[in-house]
Design a protein around this motif. Structure first.
Motif, mmCIF file in Angstrom:
data_model
loop_
_atom_site.group_PDB
_atom_site.id
_atom_site.type_symbol
_atom_site.label_atom_id
_atom_site.label_comp_id
_atom_site.label_asym_id
_atom_site.label_seq_id
_atom_site.Cartn_x
_atom_site.Cartn_y
_atom_site.Cartn_z
ATOM 1 N N SER A 110 0.835 -1.203 0.000
ATOM 2 C CA SER A 110 0.000 0.000 0.000
ATOM 3 C C SER A 110 0.864 1.246 0.000
ATOM 4 O O SER A 110 2.069 1.195 0.309
ATOM 5 C CB SER A 110 -0.937 0.018 1.209
ATOM 6 O OG SER A 110 -0.203 0.166 2.407
ATOM 7 N N THR B 215 3.816 -2.858 -9.587
ATOM 8 C CA THR B 215 3.741 -1.709 -10.481
ATOM 9 C C THR B 215 3.246 -0.501 -9.708
ATOM 10 O O THR B 215 2.200 -0.558 -9.055
ATOM 11 C CB THR B 215 2.810 -1.996 -11.668
ATOM 12 O OG1 THR B 215 3.336 -3.093 -12.424
ATOM 13 C CG2 THR B 215 2.695 -0.780 -12.586
ATOM 14 N N LEU C 299 -1.454 4.670 -8.612
ATOM 15 C CA LEU C 299 -1.773 3.328 -9.097
ATOM 16 C C LEU C 299 -0.797 2.362 -8.444
ATOM 17 O O LEU C 299 0.418 2.603 -8.435
ATOM 18 C CB LEU C 299 -1.661 3.246 -10.615
ATOM 19 C CG LEU C 299 -1.951 1.877 -11.259
ATOM 20 C CD1 LEU C 299 -2.568 2.058 -12.646
ATOM 21 C CD2 LEU C 299 -0.698 1.002 -11.373
ATOM 22 N N THR D 198 7.842 -0.797 -12.633
ATOM 23 C CA THR D 198 7.571 -2.066 -11.976
ATOM 24 C C THR D 198 8.826 -2.483 -11.226
ATOM 25 O O THR D 198 9.935 -2.456 -11.778
ATOM 26 C CB THR D 198 7.173 -3.149 -12.996
ATOM 27 O OG1 THR D 198 5.972 -2.734 -13.664
ATOM 28 C CG2 THR D 198 6.911 -4.476 -12.310
ATOM 29 N N ALA E 177 -2.772 -2.419 -3.202
ATOM 30 C CA ALA E 177 -2.538 -3.132 -4.452
ATOM 31 C C ALA E 177 -3.871 -3.504 -5.096
ATOM 32 O O ALA E 177 -4.782 -3.988 -4.435
ATOM 33 C CB ALA E 177 -1.694 -4.372 -4.184
ATOM 34 N N GLY E 178 -3.960 -3.246 -6.405
ATOM 35 C CA GLY E 178 -5.188 -3.493 -7.136
ATOM 36 C C GLY E 178 -6.066 -2.271 -7.267
ATOM 37 O O GLY E 178 -7.136 -2.341 -7.881
ATOM 38 N N GLU E 179 -5.616 -1.129 -6.726
ATOM 39 C CA GLU E 179 -6.425 0.090 -6.763
ATOM 40 C C GLU E 179 -5.733 1.178 -7.578
ATOM 41 O O GLU E 179 -4.500 1.251 -7.651
ATOM 42 C CB GLU E 179 -6.685 0.607 -5.349
ATOM 43 C CG GLU E 179 -7.474 -0.350 -4.478
ATOM 44 C CD GLU E 179 -7.677 0.145 -3.066
ATOM 45 O OE1 GLU E 179 -8.569 -0.393 -2.387
ATOM 46 O OE2 GLU E 179 -6.957 1.072 -2.646
ATOM 47 N N GLU E 180 -6.535 2.033 -8.186
ATOM 48 C CA GLU E 180 -6.055 3.214 -8.900
ATOM 49 C C GLU E 180 -6.934 4.386 -8.506
ATOM 50 O O GLU E 180 -8.156 4.308 -8.590
ATOM 51 C CB GLU E 180 -6.104 2.998 -10.411
ATOM 52 C CG GLU E 180 -5.599 4.179 -11.216
ATOM 53 C CD GLU E 180 -5.593 3.929 -12.718
ATOM 54 O OE1 GLU E 180 -5.119 4.806 -13.458
ATOM 55 O OE2 GLU E 180 -6.067 2.850 -13.135
ATOM 56 N N ALA F 135 -0.317 -1.958 -8.327
ATOM 57 C CA ALA F 135 -0.841 -3.205 -8.852
ATOM 58 C C ALA F 135 0.193 -4.305 -8.705
ATOM 59 O O ALA F 135 1.401 -4.047 -8.728
ATOM 60 C CB ALA F 135 -1.233 -3.049 -10.325
ATOM 61 N N GLY F 136 -0.301 -5.539 -8.543
ATOM 62 C CA GLY F 136 0.585 -6.677 -8.446
ATOM 63 C C GLY F 136 0.900 -7.043 -7.011
ATOM 64 O O GLY F 136 0.148 -6.753 -6.085
ATOM 65 N N ASN F 137 2.039 -7.682 -6.835
ATOM 66 C CA ASN F 137 2.492 -8.117 -5.517
ATOM 67 C C ASN F 137 3.967 -7.799 -5.384
ATOM 68 O O ASN F 137 4.579 -7.291 -6.343
ATOM 69 C CB ASN F 137 2.219 -9.618 -5.329
ATOM 70 C CG ASN F 137 2.859 -10.453 -6.429
ATOM 71 O OD1 ASN F 137 4.057 -10.324 -6.694
ATOM 72 N ND2 ASN F 137 2.078 -11.297 -7.080
#
Length: 214
Positions: free
Chosen positions: A96, A154, A145, A190, A117-120, A147-149
């Motif tokens: 986060s 990213t 943004l 990334t 993670a997973g939010e924009e 994303a990922g783990n």
């Protein structure tokens, strides 16, 4: 004895300036010794690729802090923006980012809670806008943004400004006089932290963080 209370924005700028001064030697050392790049979380963000107005610092407890003081000088936007970014990489609940954005001219200090993670998110900064004659007022947003783990994370974190009309959204990148300064990104890429998060020390700390949240 007379005491003076400094405004919150000024205190933030003083803190960031102090961090710049204290971290300069460390930053030069990191850039000069590539073999050390595997030894800290901050190194995995490639601090040499950060904007020149920013510094990265390992904060412990699976967190990385990035401090920026960014002056903007353009036809329509002349201001100084401070940004403090807290990246929690290895938390078991998901990586986060939290932010604190400050602005000099209007004494703005705007904290932004965790984006996971997973939010924009494009988050308007209250009281901060750019007036473009003949077009209107563009609100300045913090754009985040994630994303990922931790293996492949990213990140895209920075500032942008947009104006919504009846027909379309107009952003700074399409406006002469603004396109040369916005959007502006602190992080954009990334990054890989998986092996760091998987080490015993980091895994134990992550489990402790997760238990504390629950």
């Amino acid at each position: 004895m007379i005491c003076f209370r400094l405004p919150a924005t000024l205190l933030f700028l003083v803190l960031v300036a102090t961090t710049f001064a204290n971290s300069a030697a460390t930053t030069r050392s990191i850039r000069a010794n590539d073999h050390q790049h595997e030894n800290s979380l901050c190194d995995r963000l490639h601090p040499e690729d950060l904007p020149k107005e920013c510094l990265c610092k390992d904060a412990g407890n699976l967190h990385v802090m990035v401090y920026c003081i960014k002056p903007f000088n353009s036809t329509y936007f002349n201001d100084t923006i401070g940004m403090k970014l807290d990246l929690d990489i290895c938390n078991a609940a998901g990586s986060s980012i939290t932010l604190d954005v400050t602005e000099r001219n209007h004494n703005i200090d705007f904290p932004i809670s965790a984006v996971r993670a997973g939010e924009e998110e494009n988050i308007p900064i209250p009281g901060l806008s750019i007036i473009v004659p003949g077009l209107g007022s563009l609100g300045v947003d913090a754009t985040v943004l994630i994303a990922g783990n931790p293996d492949f994370l990213t990140l895209q974190v920075g500032l942008n400004a947009c104006l919504s009309t009846h027909h379309k959204e107009i952003c700074a990148s399409s406006i002469p006089g603004l396109s040369n300064v916005l959007p502006w990104y602190v992080l954009k890429g990334t990054y890989s932290f998986g092996d760091v998060c998987g080490t015993s020390g980091f895994a134990e700390a992550s489990a402790a963080d997760s238990s504390a949240v629950q």
